[in-house]
Design a protein around this motif. Structure first.
Motif, PDB file in Angstrom:
ATOM      1  N   ALA A   9      -7.627 -52.846   5.025  1.00 17.75           N
ATOM      2  CA  ALA A   9      -7.000 -51.371   5.227  1.00 17.75           C
ATOM      3  C   ALA A   9      -6.912 -50.416   3.901  1.00 17.75           C
ATOM      4  O   ALA A   9      -7.113 -49.475   3.575  1.00 17.75           O
ATOM      5  CB  ALA A   9      -5.749 -51.427   5.899  1.00 17.75           C
ATOM      6  N   GLY A  10      -6.242 -51.374   2.711  1.00 16.11           N
ATOM      7  CA  GLY A  10      -6.052 -51.134   1.570  1.00 16.11           C
ATOM      8  C   GLY A  10      -7.287 -50.663   0.592  1.00 16.11           C
ATOM      9  O   GLY A  10      -7.288 -49.350   0.048  1.00 16.11           O
ATOM     10  N   LEU A  11      -8.284 -51.468   0.998  1.00 16.48           N
ATOM     11  CA  LEU A  11      -9.765 -50.965   0.295  1.00 16.48           C
ATOM     12  C   LEU A  11     -10.417 -49.860   0.859  1.00 16.48           C
ATOM     13  O   LEU A  11     -11.100 -49.259   0.170  1.00 16.48           O
ATOM     14  CB  LEU A  11     -10.467 -52.391   0.727  1.00 16.48           C
ATOM     15  CG  LEU A  11     -10.536 -53.672  -0.322  1.00 16.48           C
ATOM     16  CD1 LEU A  11     -11.452 -54.777   0.091  1.00 16.48           C
ATOM     17  CD2 LEU A  11     -10.403 -53.268  -1.732  1.00 16.48           C
ATOM     18  N   GLU A  12     -10.223 -49.883   2.197  1.00 20.78           N
ATOM     19  CA  GLU A  12     -10.817 -48.539   2.793  1.00 20.78           C
ATOM     20  C   GLU A  12      -9.970 -47.438   2.330  1.00 20.78           C
ATOM     21  O   GLU A  12     -10.571 -46.262   1.971  1.00 20.78           O
ATOM     22  CB  GLU A  12     -10.545 -48.670   4.456  1.00 20.78           C
ATOM     23  CG  GLU A  12     -11.228 -47.534   4.976  1.00 20.78           C
ATOM     24  CD  GLU A  12     -10.957 -47.478   6.449  1.00 20.78           C
ATOM     25  OE1 GLU A  12     -11.668 -46.858   7.334  1.00 20.78           O
ATOM     26  OE2 GLU A  12     -10.213 -48.504   7.267  1.00 20.78           O
ATOM     27  N   THR A  13      -8.576 -47.440   2.237  1.00 24.16           N
ATOM     28  CA  THR A  13      -8.084 -45.956   1.501  1.00 24.16           C
ATOM     29  C   THR A  13      -8.493 -45.731   0.114  1.00 24.16           C
ATOM     30  O   THR A  13      -8.737 -44.825  -0.326  1.00 24.16           O
ATOM     31  CB  THR A  13      -6.491 -46.586   1.527  1.00 24.16           C
ATOM     32  OG1 THR A  13      -6.105 -46.640   2.973  1.00 24.16           O
ATOM     33  CG2 THR A  13      -5.708 -45.213   0.968  1.00 24.16           C
ATOM     34  N   LEU A  14      -8.601 -47.140  -0.698  1.00 23.65           N
ATOM     35  CA  LEU A  14      -9.045 -46.950  -2.154  1.00 23.65           C
ATOM     36  C   LEU A  14     -10.151 -46.216  -2.204  1.00 23.65           C
ATOM     37  O   LEU A  14     -10.817 -45.455  -2.909  1.00 23.65           O
ATOM     38  CB  LEU A  14      -8.992 -48.247  -2.620  1.00 23.65           C
ATOM     39  CG  LEU A  14      -9.535 -48.262  -4.171  1.00 23.65           C
ATOM     40  CD1 LEU A  14      -8.365 -47.744  -4.995  1.00 23.65           C
ATOM     41  CD2 LEU A  14      -9.666 -49.726  -4.592  1.00 23.65           C
ATOM     42  N   ALA A  15     -11.382 -46.659  -1.380  1.00 21.30           N
ATOM     43  CA  ALA A  15     -12.604 -46.170  -1.199  1.00 21.30           C
ATOM     44  C   ALA A  15     -12.766 -44.878  -1.183  1.00 21.30           C
ATOM     45  O   ALA A  15     -13.766 -44.153  -1.524  1.00 21.30           O
ATOM     46  CB  ALA A  15     -13.679 -46.944  -0.300  1.00 21.30           C
ATOM     47  N   ASN A  16     -12.062 -44.393   0.182  1.00 16.19           N
ATOM     48  CA  ASN A  16     -11.932 -42.961   0.198  1.00 16.19           C
ATOM     49  C   ASN A  16     -11.376 -41.907  -0.581  1.00 16.19           C
ATOM     50  O   ASN A  16     -11.807 -40.857  -0.748  1.00 16.19           O
ATOM     51  CB  ASN A  16     -11.249 -42.646   1.794  1.00 16.19           C
ATOM     52  CG  ASN A  16     -11.855 -43.313   2.821  1.00 16.19           C
ATOM     53  OD1 ASN A  16     -13.005 -43.692   2.944  1.00 16.19           O
ATOM     54  ND2 ASN A  16     -11.093 -43.848   3.770  1.00 16.19           N
ATOM     55  N   GLY A  17     -10.404 -42.515  -1.550  1.00 12.39           N
ATOM     56  CA  GLY A  17      -9.683 -41.731  -2.327  1.00 12.39           C
ATOM     57  C   GLY A  17     -10.396 -41.795  -3.773  1.00 12.39           C
ATOM     58  O   GLY A  17     -10.110 -40.938  -4.622  1.00 12.39           O
ATOM     59  N   CYS A  18     -11.097 -42.899  -4.077  1.00 11.69           N
ATOM     60  CA  CYS A  18     -11.650 -43.186  -5.385  1.00 11.69           C
ATOM     61  C   CYS A  18     -13.346 -43.203  -5.188  1.00 11.69           C
ATOM     62  O   CYS A  18     -13.727 -44.410  -5.533  1.00 11.69           O
ATOM     63  CB  CYS A  18     -10.968 -44.342  -6.366  1.00 11.69           C
ATOM     64  SG  CYS A  18      -9.206 -44.183  -6.202  1.00 11.69           S
ATOM     65  N   SER A  19     -13.946 -42.280  -4.777  1.00 15.26           N
ATOM     66  CA  SER A  19     -15.185 -42.508  -4.391  1.00 15.26           C
ATOM     67  C   SER A  19     -16.089 -42.685  -6.044  1.00 15.26           C
ATOM     68  O   SER A  19     -17.387 -43.033  -5.626  1.00 15.26           O
ATOM     69  CB  SER A  19     -15.766 -41.349  -3.558  1.00 15.26           C
ATOM     70  OG  SER A  19     -15.567 -40.183  -4.365  1.00 15.26           O
ATOM     71  N   ALA A  20     -15.472 -42.536  -7.036  1.00 13.36           N
ATOM     72  CA  ALA A  20     -16.281 -42.619  -8.427  1.00 13.36           C
ATOM     73  C   ALA A  20     -16.147 -43.894  -9.175  1.00 13.36           C
ATOM     74  O   ALA A  20     -16.763 -44.116  -9.985  1.00 13.36           O
ATOM     75  CB  ALA A  20     -15.667 -41.534  -9.309  1.00 13.36           C
TER      76      ALA A  20
END
Length: 386
Positions: free
Chosen positions: A155-166
Motif C-alpha cells: 500500500a505504501g509503495l502504491e501511494t509512493l508511485a502515484n505521488g512520485c511518478s518521476a
C-alpha cells in the motif's frame, strides 16, 4: 565652474543577495563555506539558501544492524522542523540510521518549498506506509528514495508511485512485507525508473516487473524467491544492463535462468550469478548467446557449469573482460582451455580454489594469455558502486 566629483564609500555588504550567492558558490574550501555564515545574519541566510544537501552524522556509515537499537540517532519532529525551516532549498536529505524516526517527523515534508530529489530513510524502522503518504504528498519531484529495512507494505509503495511518478531509483532491500503487487505499482507508474534494489525481499518473485519501462537498466535481486515468470518479467523491458540474481533459491531449476538469454537482455553488460549452484550448461549457453555485450560475469560457486558451459562462454562472450569462476567444482582443464582459446577481450580471471584444475593447465593459461590477470580474490558483489 564644475563641482568636484563626490565619491560614495561602498563595501561588499552593498552587493545584492544574488551576487553574494555567486560569491558563496565559488568558495571551494569547506571551512570557508562554513565560516561564510558567521559574518552576519544576512550572510547566514544566504548560506542556508545555497545549501543543497543535508546528511546526519549517523548516516555517514551503516553500522551493524544488530547495534542500531543502541546507536540510532533520536531525531524528533521538532529537530526536523527546525532544519527544514532553515534549509529550504535542499535537493538531498539523508536520515539513514535514525532508527527512532517516526512517521510524524515527515509531516513537514508536505509543506516543504524545496524540490527534494533524493531521500534516504535506510534503517528508519519507525517509517511505515503513512510516512510514505507524507513523502508522496510533499516530494512530487523525488527521483531517488532508499527504504532499506523500513516497515512498509504494498500500500505504501502504491501511494509512493502515484505521488512520485518521476522516481528513477528505488531501494526496498530487506523489506519483507513488500510483494510483487507493490512492485508492479512502481514499475507501471514510474516510467523513468532506472534502478531497483529488491534484495532479500522474501515476498517478491519478480512478476511485478512485467512490462516495465525500457529505461530500467539495473536490478538487484539477490536472495529473492524468483520464479521463471518473474525472471522473464525482470528482463521484459529490454533495457537491462546490470542484473544481480545471486543466491537464487535452490529449489529453482538451473534451466530457469535461461530466459535471461531469450532475447530481452541483449544490452546486458554485467551479470551476477554468484552462488547459483543449480545453474547448468543449458542456461549458460543461452545467456552466452543471447547477451553479446556481457563485460563482467560472476559464476563463482556455480557448480552446475561443466565443459559445455565453459565452451559456450569461450565461443560467444567476445566482449567479456572479467570472469569470476572461484570455487566452481566442475571447472576442469578442458573448460579452462575453452576459456583460454576464446574470450579474446578477457582482462581478469578470478579463479581461486578450484578442485579439478591442474597446475599445468593454469600455467599454460598464463603463458598463452599473458595479458590476463589471474586473481584468487572472490568478489560477491560486482558492478557499479561495488
Amino acid at each position: 565652474m564644475e563641482e568636484p566629483l563626490s565619491f560614495t564609500r561602498t563595501s561588499i555588504l552593498h552587493l545584492p543577495n544574488d551576487c553574494l550567492s555567486i560569491v558563496f558558490q565559488f568558495l571551494v574550501c569547506s571551512s570557508d563555506r562554513e565560516s561564510f555564515g558567521l559574518t552576519c545574519h544576512r550572510w547566514l541566510n544566504i548560506q542556508n539558501t545555497c545549501r543543497r544537501s543535508l546528511q546526519f552524522h549517523s548516516s555517514l556509515a551503516l553500522p551493524n544492524v544488530s547495534s542500531l537499537s543502541q546507536s540510532g540517532l533520536v531525531v524528533s519532529a521538532f529537530h526536523l522542523h527546525r532544519l527544514l525551516t532553515r534549509f529550504q532549498h535542499l535537493h538531498y536529505l539523508s536520515l539513514s540510521c535514525c532508527s527512532e524516526l517516526s512517521d510524524s517527523c515527515l509531516t513537514f515534508l508536505q509543506f516543504y518549498p524545496s524540490k527534494l530529489l533524493y531521500l534516504n530513510l535506510d534503517c528508519c524502522f519507525g517509517i511505515t506506509d503513512h510516512g510514505l503518504l507524507l513523502v508522496a504528498a510533499g516530494c512530487s519531484s523525488l527521483e531517488v528514495i532508499s527504504l532499506y529495512r523500513c516497515n512498509i507494505t504494498d500500500a505504501g509503495l502504491e501511494t509512493l508511485a502515484n505521488g512520485c511518478s518521476a522516481l528513477k531509483h528505488l531501494n526496498i532491500s530487506y523489506c519483507p512485507l513488500v510483494s510483487d503487487c507493490g512492485l508492479r505499482s512502481v514499475s507501471q507508474s514510474c516510467c523513468q525508473l532506472e534502478a531497483v534494489k529488491i534484495s532479500h525481499c522474501s515476498g517478491v518473485n519478480g512478476t511485478g516487473f512485467k512490462g516495465c519501462s525500457p529505461t530500467l537498466t539495473r536490478i538487484d535481486a539477490d536472495s529473492c524467491n524468483l520464479v521463471p515468470e518473474g525472471i522473464m518479467g525482470i528482463v521484459s523491458g529490454g533495457g537491462l544492463e546490470y542484473l544481480n540474481v545471486s543466491r537464487v533459491n535452490m529449489w529453482i531449476s538451473g534451466a530457469t535462468l535461461a530466459v535471461i538469454g531469450a532475447g530481452f537482455a541483449t544490452r546486458l553488460k554485467i551479470l551476477n550469478l554468484w552462488l547459483c549452484r543449480t545453474v547448468g550448461d543449458e542456461s549458460i549457453a543461452a545467456i552466452a548467446r543471447g547477451c553479446p555485450l556481457l563485460q563482467e560475469w560472476n559464476l563463482a560457486l556455480c557448480h552446475g557449469v561443466r565443459i559445455a558451459g565453459w565452451q559456450s562462454i569461450g565461443i560467444n562472450c567476445n566482449k567479456l573482460e572479467k570472469l569470476h569462476v572461484n570455487r566452481c567444482r566442475n571447472l576442469c582443464d578442458l573448460g579452462l582451455q575453452a576459456l583460454r582459446e576464446g574470450c579474446k577481450r578477457l582482462l581478469v580471471l578470478y579463479i581461486g580454489r578450484t578442485w579439478k584444475l591442474s597446475a599445468t593447465a593454469i600455467e599454460v593459461f598464463k603463458i598463452c594469455r599473458g595479458n590476463v590477470k589471474i586473481s584468487e580474490e572472490e568478489i560477491m558483489f560486482i558492478g557499479p558502486g561495488n
